[in-house]
Design an enzyme around this catalytic site. Structure first.
Site, short mmCIF file in Angstrom:
data_model
loop_
_atom_site.label_atom_id
_atom_site.label_comp_id
_atom_site.label_asym_id
_atom_site.label_seq_id
_atom_site.Cartn_x
_atom_site.Cartn_y
_atom_site.Cartn_z
N GLU A 80 0.83 -1.21 0.00
CA GLU A 80 0.00 0.00 0.00
C GLU A 80 0.87 1.26 0.00
O GLU A 80 1.87 1.33 0.71
CB GLU A 80 -0.91 0.01 1.24
CG GLU A 80 -1.93 -1.10 1.26
CD GLU A 80 -2.99 -0.98 0.16
OE1 GLU A 80 -3.13 0.11 -0.42
OE2 GLU A 80 -3.67 -2.00 -0.10
N CYS A 142 -7.15 -2.32 8.10
CA CYS A 142 -5.80 -2.37 7.52
C CYS A 142 -5.23 -0.96 7.40
O CYS A 142 -4.09 -0.70 7.79
CB CYS A 142 -5.83 -3.07 6.16
SG CYS A 142 -6.24 -4.81 6.34
N HIS A 166 -1.21 -5.73 1.40
CA HIS A 166 -2.43 -6.54 1.27
C HIS A 166 -2.11 -7.77 0.42
O HIS A 166 -1.37 -7.68 -0.57
CB HIS A 166 -3.54 -5.73 0.57
CG HIS A 166 -4.50 -5.10 1.52
ND1 HIS A 166 -4.74 -3.74 1.56
CD2 HIS A 166 -5.31 -5.64 2.47
CE1 HIS A 166 -5.65 -3.49 2.49
NE2 HIS A 166 -6.01 -4.62 3.06
#
Ligand code: PCA
Length: 199
Positions: A80, A142, A166
């Protein structure tokens, strides 16, 4: 030896198993790229999970933090790029459903990952494991955990790589859901080992 805090999550929502949980447990205690891996599993609870992460950072004083989450429906591993100061999404495991509130009242709107996300994607692709940078971690747990870690280090001027990756569903999870793209658990674990080698 340097220490790396590697977190996974417990199962949540419609996912009865969470492959990140297995990765954190499997790699716990291993030595990878000069790091001793401290594998821990976090709850899915807006009121508690961020504090849990901070407590683990304070307990272990890690040189780097990589948090893992399941992105059921994604077909590749996605480091991310950014965490946003917002809690939004479906119910957590306690039944609490946030409504767009800030994670930290006095925090900035967002933080960029301090992991080498381009190197991670390149390294995975070289190993023929599909990967891409993701530009949104969502606003569920998350994102919340990624924000907490980056905020903690920034506030203290601590220059330690921290961020979030992820991962897709495992085959085991996809057995009951025909629409979920899935990877073998072994490949998921291999991908995370390669990511750690990029630090
Ligand atoms: N994935 C969720 C929370 C727990 C997990 O593994 C997320 O993407 O926010």
């Amino acid at each position: 030896m340097k220490k790396l805090l590697l977190t996974g999550f417990e199962p949540f929502l419609q996912f009865p198993i969470n492959p990140t949980n297995d990765i954190a447990k499997e790699l716990n205690g291993q030595e990878i790229n000069g790091y001793e891996i401290i594998g821990e599993v976090l709850t899915v609870d807006f009121k508690k999970t961020g504090k849990q992460l901070i407590e683990l950072i304070e307990k272990h004083d890690p040189d780097a933090v990589i948090s893992l989450g399941l992105a059921g429906g994604r077909d590749r591993v996605t480091p991310e790029r950014i965490a946003i100061n917002c809690n939004e999404g479906p119910e957590d495991n306690t039944g609490y459903k946030p409504n767009g509130e800030k994670i930290t009242e006095d925090g900035p709107d967002g933080y960029f990952s301090t992991l080498p996300i381009h190197d991670i994607v390149d390294k995975l692709k070289e190993a023929e494991l599909p990967a891409n940078i993701s530009n949104t971690a969502g606003a569920y747990l998350c994102n919340n955990v990624m924000y907490h870690g980056l905020h903690y280090f920034k506030q203290r001027n601590m220059d330690r790589p921290s961020g979030f990756i992820h991962i897709p569903a495992s085959h085991k999870l996809a057995l009951e859901n025909r629409k979920l793209p899935s990877w073998s658990q072994a490949d998921l674990t291999r991908a995370i080992k390669l990511a750690i080698e990029c630090l």
